[in-house]
Write a protein that holds these residues in place. Structure first.
Motif, PDB file in Angstrom:
ATOM      1  N   VAL A   1      -8.545  -9.043   7.490  1.00  0.00           N
ATOM      2  CA  VAL A   1      -7.904  -8.764   6.206  1.00  0.00           C
ATOM      3  C   VAL A   1      -7.303  -7.360   6.229  1.00  0.00           C
ATOM      4  O   VAL A   1      -6.187  -7.135   5.740  1.00  0.00           O
ATOM      5  CB  VAL A   1      -8.907  -8.920   5.033  1.00  0.00           C
ATOM      6  CG1 VAL A   1      -8.290  -8.461   3.726  1.00  0.00           C
ATOM      7  CG2 VAL A   1      -9.387 -10.360   4.937  1.00  0.00           C
ATOM      8  N   ALA A   2      -8.017  -6.410   6.829  1.00  0.00           N
ATOM      9  CA  ALA A   2      -7.523  -5.038   6.914  1.00  0.00           C
ATOM     10  C   ALA A   2      -6.276  -4.954   7.789  1.00  0.00           C
ATOM     11  O   ALA A   2      -5.395  -4.134   7.538  1.00  0.00           O
ATOM     12  CB  ALA A   2      -8.614  -4.113   7.453  1.00  0.00           C
ATOM     13  N   VAL A   3      -6.188  -5.821   8.805  1.00  0.00           N
ATOM     14  CA  VAL A   3      -4.997  -5.843   9.666  1.00  0.00           C
ATOM     15  C   VAL A   3      -3.788  -6.262   8.842  1.00  0.00           C
ATOM     16  O   VAL A   3      -2.721  -5.630   8.915  1.00  0.00           O
ATOM     17  CB  VAL A   3      -5.201  -6.796  10.871  1.00  0.00           C
ATOM     18  CG1 VAL A   3      -3.914  -7.007  11.632  1.00  0.00           C
ATOM     19  CG2 VAL A   3      -6.287  -6.261  11.788  1.00  0.00           C
ATOM     20  N   ARG A   4      -3.940  -7.312   8.037  1.00  0.00           N
ATOM     21  CA  ARG A   4      -2.841  -7.757   7.172  1.00  0.00           C
ATOM     22  C   ARG A   4      -2.510  -6.701   6.122  1.00  0.00           C
ATOM     23  O   ARG A   4      -1.340  -6.423   5.837  1.00  0.00           O
ATOM     24  CB  ARG A   4      -3.192  -9.084   6.498  1.00  0.00           C
ATOM     25  CG  ARG A   4      -3.022 -10.302   7.403  1.00  0.00           C
ATOM     26  CD  ARG A   4      -3.094 -11.594   6.615  1.00  0.00           C
ATOM     27  NE  ARG A   4      -4.319 -11.740   5.849  1.00  0.00           N
ATOM     28  CZ  ARG A   4      -5.485 -12.189   6.340  1.00  0.00           C
ATOM     29  NH1 ARG A   4      -5.568 -12.542   7.601  1.00  0.00           N
ATOM     30  NH2 ARG A   4      -6.543 -12.290   5.569  1.00  0.00           N
ATOM     31  N   GLU A   5      -3.542  -6.106   5.548  1.00  0.00           N
ATOM     32  CA  GLU A   5      -3.312  -5.080   4.542  1.00  0.00           C
ATOM     33  C   GLU A   5      -2.576  -3.883   5.152  1.00  0.00           C
ATOM     34  O   GLU A   5      -1.651  -3.331   4.538  1.00  0.00           O
ATOM     35  CB  GLU A   5      -4.628  -4.606   3.930  1.00  0.00           C
ATOM     36  CG  GLU A   5      -4.415  -3.563   2.842  1.00  0.00           C
ATOM     37  CD  GLU A   5      -5.717  -3.036   2.252  1.00  0.00           C
ATOM     38  OE1 GLU A   5      -5.602  -2.242   1.305  1.00  0.00           O
ATOM     39  OE2 GLU A   5      -6.808  -3.395   2.720  1.00  0.00           O
ATOM     40  N   ALA A   6      -2.939  -3.501   6.354  1.00  0.00           N
ATOM     41  CA  ALA A   6      -2.271  -2.376   7.017  1.00  0.00           C
ATOM     42  C   ALA A   6      -0.799  -2.695   7.248  1.00  0.00           C
ATOM     43  O   ALA A   6       0.076  -1.842   7.039  1.00  0.00           O
ATOM     44  CB  ALA A   6      -2.973  -2.034   8.331  1.00  0.00           C
ATOM     45  N   ALA A   7      -0.502  -3.920   7.660  1.00  0.00           N
ATOM     46  CA  ALA A   7       0.893  -4.313   7.869  1.00  0.00           C
ATOM     47  C   ALA A   7       1.667  -4.285   6.557  1.00  0.00           C
ATOM     48  O   ALA A   7       2.809  -3.791   6.502  1.00  0.00           O
ATOM     49  CB  ALA A   7       0.961  -5.703   8.501  1.00  0.00           C
TER      50      ALA A   7
END
Length: 115
Positions: free
Chosen positions: A66-72
């Protein structure tokens, strides 16, 4: 990115005086300049908040999908905000010049002797 309606206001001001001998008043320019400065400050604050959130999301992204998507998403929003900020900064510089010219012109016009 929406910048609180500055571009439509600028377009309306230009349209109102295009093709006429009249110029915008210093007050009209100063109002738009003031609102543009406020928008620039708003965007600068938003950009700082996005950068902080991005740093936090990137710190945990290796452990969380989820953090990967949020970072993007945050990177994309940060870039859009930076672009909007650059556009408003350009507008602020142009309006500052216009305000200076309008003020100088008003001073010059009032100093001219009557014919």
């Amino acid at each position: 990115m929406q910048t609180n309606g500055l571009q439509p206001r600028l377009d309306a001001l230009v349209s109102r005086y295009r093709g006429t001998q009249a110029n915008p008043t210093p007050g009209e320019l100063e109002d738009l300049y003031t609102d543009s400065c406020a928008e620039m400050l708003r965007l600068e604050g938003q950009l700082l908040r996005l950068k902080r959130r991005l740093i936090a999301a990137e710190a945990v992204r290796s452990h969380d999908a989820v953090a990967v998507r949020e970072a993007a998403d945050l990177r994309r929003l940060r870039d859009q905000t930076a672009d909007a900020l650059a556009a408003v900064r350009t507008l602020v510089r142009l309006l500052r010049t216009a305000v200076d010219w309008a003020s100088a012109s008003a001073t010059y016009d009032s100093a001219e002797p009557a014919a």
